[in-house]
Design an enzyme around this catalytic site. Sequence first.
Site, PDB file in Angstrom:
ATOM      1  N   ASP A 104      35.485  42.106  39.651  1.00 37.90           N
ATOM      2  CA  ASP A 104      36.804  42.122  40.277  1.00 37.90           C
ATOM      3  C   ASP A 104      36.852  43.298  41.239  1.00 37.90           C
ATOM      4  O   ASP A 104      36.710  44.455  40.820  1.00 37.90           O
ATOM      5  CB  ASP A 104      37.892  42.261  39.203  1.00 37.90           C
ATOM      6  N   ASP A 106      38.681  45.851  43.513  1.00 33.23           N
ATOM      7  CA  ASP A 106      40.026  46.430  43.583  1.00 33.23           C
ATOM      8  C   ASP A 106      40.038  47.534  44.645  1.00 33.23           C
ATOM      9  O   ASP A 106      40.198  48.713  44.353  1.00 33.23           O
ATOM     10  CB  ASP A 106      40.430  46.980  42.217  1.00 33.23           C
ATOM     11  N   GLU A 108      41.931  49.259  47.386  1.00 36.81           N
ATOM     12  CA  GLU A 108      43.330  49.409  47.786  1.00 36.81           C
ATOM     13  C   GLU A 108      43.460  50.447  48.915  1.00 36.81           C
ATOM     14  O   GLU A 108      43.702  51.608  48.637  1.00 36.81           O
ATOM     15  CB  GLU A 108      44.184  49.809  46.586  1.00 36.81           C
ATOM     16  N   TYR A 185      53.479  43.914  41.268  1.00 38.09           N
ATOM     17  CA  TYR A 185      54.181  45.002  40.590  1.00 38.09           C
ATOM     18  C   TYR A 185      54.096  46.207  41.523  1.00 38.09           C
ATOM     19  O   TYR A 185      53.363  46.182  42.516  1.00 38.09           O
ATOM     20  CB  TYR A 185      53.590  45.313  39.209  1.00 38.09           C
TER      21      TYR A 185
END
Length: 348
Positions: A104, A106, A108, A185
Amino acid sequence: MRPELIAYLDDNRPWQQEDIAADKLTCINYAFGKIAGLKIIPKLKKIQLINNLKRTYPHLKTCISIGGWSVDGFSDAVSTDHHRQIFVDNLVAYMREYDFDGIDLDWEYPGMDLAGIKASSADAQNFLLLVQLLRAKLTLFGQQDHRYYRLTAAVGAAQNLLVTMSPTTDYQYVDYLDYLNVMTYDMRGSWTKQAGHHTNLYSYATSTGQLSVADTVDRLVRNGVSPTKIVIGAGFYSRDWFGFDPQVSNPVGATASTYGTQATNYVDLQPLLASEPENFFWDDQAQAPYYFNGSQFSSFDNPRSMSAKAKYVLENNLRGLMFWEYSLDPSQTLLTAAAQEFVEKDNT
């Protein structure tokens, strides 16, 4: 097919093997592998506990999540063909060393230094080249290992965070991924003094209330992303604002004295909600709960909103629901609320 129910699980948090309800989950995204030059670190401390669970629950899959908020290294690691080749080889080797079922990503975020990381105008194109190469390598090693290796990516909810991921308007990189873990979120929080829901299912009527799970899903689908590649997110923690005008009766959209920087784990929020039920509210328009005592506003997920999100997944044929982070609710209250919706669907 039963929807995915995916937990992010932090290697550094205080959990034990018996704390993990593997029967309710389909996948664990293990957090985090980090980038050191072209290598992946650290040595994981507790992954063997999860691998033990996989022997008891063979349906359970695991992915190593690489990166996280403010984690640097991606931009340099994928900046050239030579770097990408070495980085991907090291990434796949790390995945196989710990017996993960996939990776995965991630990052950012490509092309943005929002989290204080290095960014380049070439990041989006290089991210596309990264997932193309990584998908090819995972397929090759999957054939050798007689298993399927997943490739997923965590992406932001806001339009600018989605746009920065792709060099094209059609989100071509998604073609090489099994699905997106959409971080619905922190949609409101540390950058604003305007209190609002941080993980709301639907938009609501304030000046900044448009962004929501449904708004983000609609945007992805309009840009050609199949619903079956969309996993929406839930937060097992609150975003908290403090200091409101005494005249404020509805804090959603009101201005606080503080930014929504503070977060409270759901395990620590539960006693407050139980002791002050008069300060607990449900926003029917947003399908989101909140706490407000006149001076503190807290936005969070609760069992009702988790159930609503799970139903939304089913009604819209999405891939599933994920959440950050498992150990923030050791009571399993939130996980169970979502799992029950998916199980009931299986039984109909």
